[in-house]
Scaffold this active site. Structure first.
Site, mmCIF file in Angstrom:
data_model
loop_
_atom_site.group_PDB
_atom_site.id
_atom_site.type_symbol
_atom_site.label_atom_id
_atom_site.label_comp_id
_atom_site.label_asym_id
_atom_site.label_seq_id
_atom_site.Cartn_x
_atom_site.Cartn_y
_atom_site.Cartn_z
ATOM 1 N N ASN A 153 23.337 -18.909 -38.026
ATOM 2 C CA ASN A 153 22.314 -19.573 -38.817
ATOM 3 C C ASN A 153 20.907 -19.121 -38.445
ATOM 4 O O ASN A 153 19.943 -19.769 -38.770
ATOM 5 C CB ASN A 153 22.427 -21.079 -38.608
ATOM 6 N N GLN A 159 -1.110 -27.758 6.221
ATOM 7 C CA GLN A 159 -1.154 -27.510 7.667
ATOM 8 C C GLN A 159 -1.152 -25.996 7.863
ATOM 9 O O GLN A 159 -0.135 -25.339 7.666
ATOM 10 C CB GLN A 159 0.077 -28.124 8.363
ATOM 11 N N ASP A 219 13.537 -30.652 4.432
ATOM 12 C CA ASP A 219 14.812 -29.942 4.512
ATOM 13 C C ASP A 219 15.946 -30.815 5.074
ATOM 14 O O ASP A 219 16.976 -30.306 5.486
ATOM 15 C CB ASP A 219 14.661 -28.646 5.327
ATOM 16 N N ARG A 235 14.562 -18.295 7.481
ATOM 17 C CA ARG A 235 15.997 -18.004 7.444
ATOM 18 C C ARG A 235 16.637 -18.164 6.065
ATOM 19 O O ARG A 235 17.769 -17.746 5.851
ATOM 20 C CB ARG A 235 16.729 -18.862 8.487
HETATM 21 C C1 UD1 Z 1 12.847 -30.709 15.649
HETATM 22 C C2 UD1 Z 1 12.704 -31.707 16.795
HETATM 23 C C3 UD1 Z 1 14.052 -31.844 17.504
HETATM 24 C C4 UD1 Z 1 15.124 -32.291 16.499
HETATM 25 C C5 UD1 Z 1 15.179 -31.308 15.334
HETATM 26 C C6 UD1 Z 1 16.101 -31.827 14.254
HETATM 27 C C7 UD1 Z 1 10.394 -31.472 17.555
HETATM 28 C C8 UD1 Z 1 9.497 -30.937 18.595
HETATM 29 N N1 UD1 Z 1 11.702 -31.226 17.698
HETATM 30 O O1 UD1 Z 1 13.149 -29.455 16.245
HETATM 31 O O2 UD1 Z 1 13.962 -32.816 18.540
HETATM 32 O O3 UD1 Z 1 16.376 -32.372 17.144
HETATM 33 O O4 UD1 Z 1 13.872 -31.137 14.735
HETATM 34 O O5 UD1 Z 1 16.315 -30.801 13.321
HETATM 35 O O6 UD1 Z 1 9.925 -32.133 16.640
HETATM 36 N N2 UD1 Z 1 7.281 -28.403 10.627
HETATM 37 C C9 UD1 Z 1 6.012 -28.475 10.094
HETATM 38 N N3 UD1 Z 1 4.979 -27.946 10.787
HETATM 39 C C10 UD1 Z 1 5.138 -27.362 12.003
HETATM 40 C C11 UD1 Z 1 6.430 -27.294 12.536
HETATM 41 C C12 UD1 Z 1 7.489 -27.812 11.828
HETATM 42 O O7 UD1 Z 1 5.823 -29.007 8.992
HETATM 43 O O8 UD1 Z 1 4.124 -26.919 12.578
HETATM 44 C C13 UD1 Z 1 8.413 -28.962 9.869
HETATM 45 C C14 UD1 Z 1 9.387 -27.894 9.419
HETATM 46 O O9 UD1 Z 1 9.132 -27.519 8.068
HETATM 47 C C15 UD1 Z 1 10.743 -28.571 9.534
HETATM 48 C C16 UD1 Z 1 10.530 -29.673 10.571
HETATM 49 O O10 UD1 Z 1 9.139 -29.816 10.722
HETATM 50 O O11 UD1 Z 1 11.112 -29.225 8.338
HETATM 51 C C17 UD1 Z 1 11.210 -29.403 11.905
HETATM 52 O O12 UD1 Z 1 10.615 -28.247 12.466
HETATM 53 P P1 UD1 Z 1 11.433 -27.238 13.367
HETATM 54 O O13 UD1 Z 1 10.498 -26.235 13.900
HETATM 55 O O14 UD1 Z 1 12.623 -26.774 12.637
HETATM 56 O O15 UD1 Z 1 11.861 -28.215 14.560
HETATM 57 P P2 UD1 Z 1 13.093 -28.028 15.490
HETATM 58 O O16 UD1 Z 1 12.784 -27.018 16.500
HETATM 59 O O17 UD1 Z 1 14.321 -27.861 14.681
HETATM 60 CA CA CA Z 2 14.892 -27.310 12.271
#
Ligand code: UD1
Ligand code: CA
Length: 395
Positions: free
Chosen positions: A379, A82, A112, A25
């Protein structure tokens, strides 16, 4: 560097920063966690905050854009890849080799979510190390809009029972106001055992890190919550969230400077960098921008519409309106820089004046000199930049 020498390394603390998400995004060729806030990549805000805790291990989990992150952090952290990404639980699982045999506390952060304070993290750790010895402590918050956050299910004793992802939550569960910031502290001795029990049997088909709470409870371990403000745990997924985080960062800085004795006539129009230094009794008129590396000493006056970058303005100097100071501009005590003046890599000594429409670069302007309107230093002969020196004849 300096900080690491002062604070003792916490040998019982490791930190994992998750940053493997695609960041789609943002629509950017720059890795999401390298977008700047207050003139510095968001990842570095986090790394700086960690300086106060000084963990023995800092591990960043990345996917695409690994090289960019590696280049940006250098030897300040270990990088783990990963690939592919099967969810936040999987992202922590991939650090297994690095944390083999580690039995201290593990802090899980997000590249982030950069505006966290060290005090909030310390509180989370203190809870983890409390007598109850919880296996997991989650940082919760109560957002104005619960959006798609995971919900924290807490009993009347304040114990955390489980985290329900929005996608999997019932209408009753969605009514819970306490949400998951994602940030947590875990007991490293039990962490991989908990992670081994994760599955991807859920609405997203991912290995949810959040499931460790219910798993820990099943094994008879306690889990707990500490609470942060919404502004501290803001996550950045898009340019508009980046702008929102910048707004929070700038408001914090403005408040910090005003509390320290700086007058801002119209705070919302003045933009600071993470490293801006301003002395007491400085007055800043509206619409001024500070790029990184600027110092303003006590009692200086900055008139409206100025742009500063890696410059120094000394005691009691007056700059602007409409002045541009570029790297290594050094404006001496009581000196005056007026409208439409650009200064680069020059020393303007005490009390000198450059009042109108000038370019001064690679120069030394002696104390008390008065540079006439429209003066420019030229200069550069196409090969070398010569130094220009202008001094009062009497000095
Ligand atoms: C996650 C939480 C949710 C919380 C929210 C806060 C889980 C299952 N859910 O949801 O409870 O309210 O964050 O913002 O954890 N990432 C990885 N590898 C992956 C997936 C994600 O490194 O395979 C990292 C992403 O870069 C990101 C963070 O983990 O910084 C959160 O991942 P995202 O998929 O955005 O989780 P949410 O669905 O927002
Ligand atoms: Ca998120």
């Amino acid at each position: 560097m300096g900080k690491e020498n002062i604070t003792m390394i916490q040998s019982d603390l490791a930190v994992i920063i998750l940053a493997a998400g695609k960041g789609t995004r943002m629509r950017s060729s720059l890795h999401k966690v390298l977008h700047p806030l207050g003139g510095r990549p968001m990842l570095h805000h986090l790394m700086d905050t960690l300086g106060a805790l000084n963990p023995v291990r800092k591990i960043i989990v990345v996917g695409a854009g690994k090289e960019q992150v590696e280049k940006s952090v250098g030897d300040q952290a270990e990088i783990v890849v990963q690939e592919p990404q099967f969810g936040t639980g999987h992202a922590v699982q991939v650090t297994r080799d690095q944390l083999q045999g580690f039995s201290g506390d593990v802090l899980i952060l997000y590249g982030d979510v950069p505006l966290l304070s060290a005090a909030t993290l310390q509180e989370l750790l203190t809870k983890r190390r409390s007598e109850l010895d919880p296996a997991v402590v989650v940082l919760g918050f109560e957002p104005k809009d619960s959006k798609a956050y995971g919900r924290l299910v807490v009993n009347d004793k304040g114990e955390l029972l489980s985290i329900i992802e929005h996608k999997d939550a019932s209408p009753e569960q969605r009514a819970i106001r306490l949400c998951n910031s994602g940030i947590m502290a875990m007991d490293g001795a039990r962490m991989f055992d908990l992670l081994d029990s994760l599955d991807d049997n859920n609405a997203a088909g991912e290995f949810y890190l959040t499931d460790v709470v219910a798993i820990a409870r099943d094994k008879g371990y306690g889990c707990a919550v500490t609470v942060a403000t919404e502004t501290e745990v803001i996550g950045i997924n898009s340019r508009s969230e980046l702008a929102e985080a910048e707004r929070i960062f700038q408001n914090n800085k403005r408040q910090e400077f005003m509390d320290a004795g700086v007058t801002l006539l119209d705070p919302e129009t003045v933009y600071f960098s993470y490293d801006t230094i301003i002395g007491a009794d400085v007055v800043i008129e509206p619409n001024v921008f500070f790029a990184p590396g600027v110092t303003i000493e006590e009692g200086a006056v900055i008139k409206a519409f100025c742009h500063f970058e890696a410059a120094t303005i000394r005691r009691g100097a007056a700059v602007g309106p409409y002045a541009r100071l570029r790297p290594k501009a050094d404006v001496g005590a009581g000196a005056k820089i007026g409208n439409f003046v650009e200064v680069k890599k020059s020393i303007i000594e005490e009390g000198a004046k450059i009042s109108h429409l000038s370019y001064i670069g690679d120069a030394i302007i002696g104390a008390g000199a008065n540079i006439g309107a429209g003066t420019i230093t030229c200069n550069y002969d196409g090969f070398n930049k010569a130094l220009t020196e202008m001094r009062l004849a009497s000095k």
